[in-house]
Structures are given as structure tokens and as C-alpha cells.
Design a protein around this motif. Structure first.
Motif, PDB file in Angstrom:
ATOM      1  N   ASP A  83      40.134  26.574  44.594  1.00 16.21           N
ATOM      2  CA  ASP A  83      41.348  27.089  43.967  1.00 16.21           C
ATOM      3  C   ASP A  83      40.977  28.141  42.928  1.00 16.21           C
ATOM      4  N   LYS A  96      51.454  30.619  39.072  1.00 13.71           N
ATOM      5  CA  LYS A  96      51.303  32.036  39.424  1.00 13.71           C
ATOM      6  C   LYS A  96      49.968  32.600  38.944  1.00 13.71           C
ATOM      7  N   VAL A  97      49.560  33.697  39.598  1.00 18.34           N
ATOM      8  CA  VAL A  97      48.388  34.464  39.161  1.00 18.34           C
ATOM      9  C   VAL A  97      48.843  35.344  38.000  1.00 18.34           C
ATOM     10  N   ALA A 107      47.351  29.633  44.699  1.00 18.75           N
ATOM     11  CA  ALA A 107      48.429  30.242  43.910  1.00 18.75           C
ATOM     12  C   ALA A 107      49.785  29.874  44.505  1.00 18.75           C
ATOM     13  N   VAL A 145      53.902  35.268  44.089  1.00 16.16           N
ATOM     14  CA  VAL A 145      53.114  34.323  43.273  1.00 16.16           C
ATOM     15  C   VAL A 145      52.268  35.033  42.223  1.00 16.16           C
ATOM     16  N   VAL A 146      52.556  36.302  41.973  1.00 17.66           N
ATOM     17  CA  VAL A 146      51.756  37.083  41.032  1.00 17.66           C
ATOM     18  C   VAL A 146      52.655  37.618  39.923  1.00 17.66           C
TER      19      VAL A 146
END
Length: 360
Positions: free
Chosen positions: A110, A142-143, A137, A351-352
Motif C-alpha cells: 500500500d 486519498k493521495v 488509494a 482518489v487524488v
């Protein structure tokens, strides 16, 4: 007559209904393989096994299309891998296709930032794609921070390149646009990355675009014309963007068909025969060879006599993160179209979370 001129022009460009079908078919298989690999990228998986899986998926799909068809030279149509599946993690920039034998793969965890890079051809008409994800992610996790910045810089940089590549524009204008993207996200385009024109049997045509302006590497300026196919390849780094070779073994090579030499070693001759019959003119990985151990023995002599060129595994500094997005585009009079449609872009943008953005 004008019609004859048009036909001659089309033949030179490899663009007509028949060849476009092959390019589009290669694009579709590249996209499908990319999506399958994205699903398989989870913590605990080994990158060597995933690279092998990706190459098998490409072969399984290309075997099913244009079955029984002949090439224009009257020989059975060749199809398959145009660039071996490479999975490059975190500070590794690219060309990492561990064989699982002489070099063990990376066990994914991860938080790993993984770049998938691959290419497919049908009758030597090829498509290339690359995509980046962060393992584990989610919308809940989130990233963020520099990792988010570098991901969005590469993702949006590829979109900017697509919009910039238009008939009448020069390759240097694309390089300038990439510099601005890097500045706005406070990351660096990676040195040595080139976006090439693609032609029949040619994955790296002479017309190319520098991702990053370099004092020691100049390319000839040219103007984009309709009817040409290019790769858009954007790689950004949280580090200096000046990668070097480290300890990872090179496993990806490409045949130089202009070079001839009577090899001494039986292992070298067997390797070259395998490459000429099954992989040239495209790059290949040692894991694709019929006898990988014999191939490893034969590589040295082939390199010494420039029959093969190597694609070294390059790294930024430990701790740096590198993101890449690549796709195949066609320049049309009406504008430039991404032929690699259906790419899973939302995998990253959902997710960023980067606090930086491109200004208009």
C-alpha cells in the motif's frame, strides 16, 4: 493526378481505412490489458508475475483478431507485444520488467506508486499506453501532498500535450507547454523522455518531442501535419527529473535491423534468431524468450556488436515519486484525437487530492 498524389501520400503515412482498423484494434487491446492489470495491482502481488500476466493477455487477445489474415507481403500477419509490459514502482522511472528468475520482482505494498507501460501491434501497426496508480488509494484514503501533485501533473500534462499537438504547431511548443505544467505543480518533467511519431513497424520514429528541454540532447524542430500518429508520453517526478541507472538488471532490448554480424556463440545466435522471427522490429523482454537463461547468455555478444540496443532501468533518488501517462494519438485536420479512448483516467482523479491546479 491529385488522386494518385493522395494515394501515394496515404501509403507513406500508413493511414487508410484498413490500417486505421489495425491501429484501433491494437489500441483496444492495449486498453483492455491495462484495465486488467489495474485490477490485478494489489498489495502482496509480485511485479514479475504481473508483467508476465500482461504479456500473456496481449498475446491471447491478438491471437483472436484478424485470424487467418495475410500481411501485404503475402506472409501470415504478425501480431502481439510491441512493448513488453513494464511495472516501475515509486522512484523507478521505467523499463522495469523483472523476469522472476535472474531478478525477482517487487512485492507491491500500500502506498506504492506504480507505472504500467505496454504496447500492442497488429500487422506491425502499434499502440502504446502507460498509466499510474497508487496501491491502496481510495476516495476515503486519498493521495495527497507531493504525490498528488506529481500524479496530477502527469495526468493533466498528457491532456495539455494532446491539446497542443495540432496541425501547424511545432514540437518545441509542446516541450514549452510541459515545462509550464511542471512549474505549476512544482514538480519536474523527467529528462530523456521522448514522444515519437509512430509508423508501420516503427515505435520510435525520427520526428519526436522532448518532454524536457535539455542542453545535451537536441531534436530537430518540425511542424505537426495531419495524418500522422504520435505517442503522448508525460512523466513527472517529485525529484530533479534526472534519472540514473542503479542496480536493476536491464531486461528490455530492441533489435537494430541495420546491423549485421556473424555471431560466435550458439546462445547469441539462438537469441538473435528468436528476436528476428518473433519480436523485431519492436522492443522485447528476456522473459518473452523461448529459453530465458540462454537469452541472458547471448545478450552480451549481441550488445557488443550493436545488434541489440538496451532499455536501461532508470531511477530517481530514493524517496522520490515518479508518475507517467502515455497514449497514442492521431493528428487530424479537425484536431488531434486520442486513439487510446476508454483509458481509466478516473482511477486516479477520483482518489487524488492536490491543492495545485493548472491556470488557464
Amino acid at each position: 493526378s491529385r488522386e494518385k498524389e493522395r494515394m501515394a501520400e496515404e501509403e507513406e503515412l500508413d493511414i487508410n481505412d484498413s490500417t486505421l482498423d489495425k491501429y484501433k484494434g491494437a489500441c483496444e487491446i492495449a486498453n483492455n490489458t491495462l484495465k486488467a492489470l489495474l485490477k490485478a495491482l494489489v498489495a502482496g502481488k509480485n511485479t514479475a508475475e504481473l508483467c508476465a500476466l500482461g504479456n500473456k493477455l496481449i498475446i491471447a487477445q491478438t491471437d483472436k483478431v484478424f485470424k487467418g489474415k495475410m500481411s501485404s507481403d503475402g506472409k501470415p500477419m504478425k501480431k502481439g507485444v510491441a512493448f513488453p509490459v513494464c511495472l516501475s514502482v515509486n522512484d523507478c522511472c521505467g523499463n522495469h520488467c523483472p523476469t522472476g528468475k535472474s531478478e525477482s520482482g517487487h512485492i507491491l505494498a500500500d502506498g506504492d506508486m506504480v507505472k504500467i507501460d505496454l504496447g500492442v501491434h497488429i500487422d506491425y501497426y502499434c499502440s502504446v499506453v502507460a498509466h499510474t496508480v497508487v496501491i491502496g488509494a481510495t476516495e476515503e484514503a486519498k493521495v495527497t501532498g507531493k504525490e498528488a501533485d506529481v500524479l496530477m501533473a502527469a495526468l493533466n500534462g498528457a491532456q495539455v500535450a494532446l491539446k497542443t499537438i495540432q496541425p501547424g504547431v511545432t514540437n518545441t511548443q509542446v516541450t514549452e507547454a510541459m515545462k509550464k505544467v511542471g512549474e505549476q505543480y512544482e514538480v519536474n518533467p523527467v529528462k530523456g523522455v521522448l514522444m515519437h511519431q509512430i509508423k508501420h513497424g516503427v515505435i520510435d520514429g525520427n520526428n519526436c518531442i522532448l518532454l524536457r528541454e535539455e542542453e545535451d540532447h537536441d531534436v530537430e524542430e518540425f511542424v505537426f501535419e495531419a495524418g500522422r500518429i504520435y505517442t503522448v508520453d508525460v512523466m513527472m517526478s517529485t525529484g530533479a527529473g534526472k534519472p540514473i541507472e542503479r542496480d536493476a538488471k536491464t531486461t528490455v532490448f530492441k533489435r537494430d535491423l541495420a546491423m549485421k554480424y556473424q555471431l560466435k556463440m550458439q546462445a547469441s545466435r539462438a537469441l538473435l534468431s528468436d528476436v528476428d522471427n518473433n519480436h523485431a522490429p519492436f522492443p522485447f523482454a528476456l522473459s518473452q524468450m523461448k529459453d530465458e537463461n540462454q537469452a541472458r547468455l547471448g545478450v552480451k555478444e549481441c550488445l557488443e556488436h550493436q545488434l541489440l540496443h538496451k532499455f536501461p532501468v532508470l531511477f530517481e533518488k530514493p524517496g522520490d515519486k515518479v508518475a507517467q501517462f502515455k497514449y497514442t494519438v492521431i493528428v487530424l485536420p479537425s484536431g488531434t484525437t486520442n486513439m487510446s479512448t476508454g483509458l481509466p483516467v478516473e482511477v486516479t482523479s477520483a482518489v487524488v487530492s492536490s491543492d495545485k491546479a493548472l491556470s488557464p
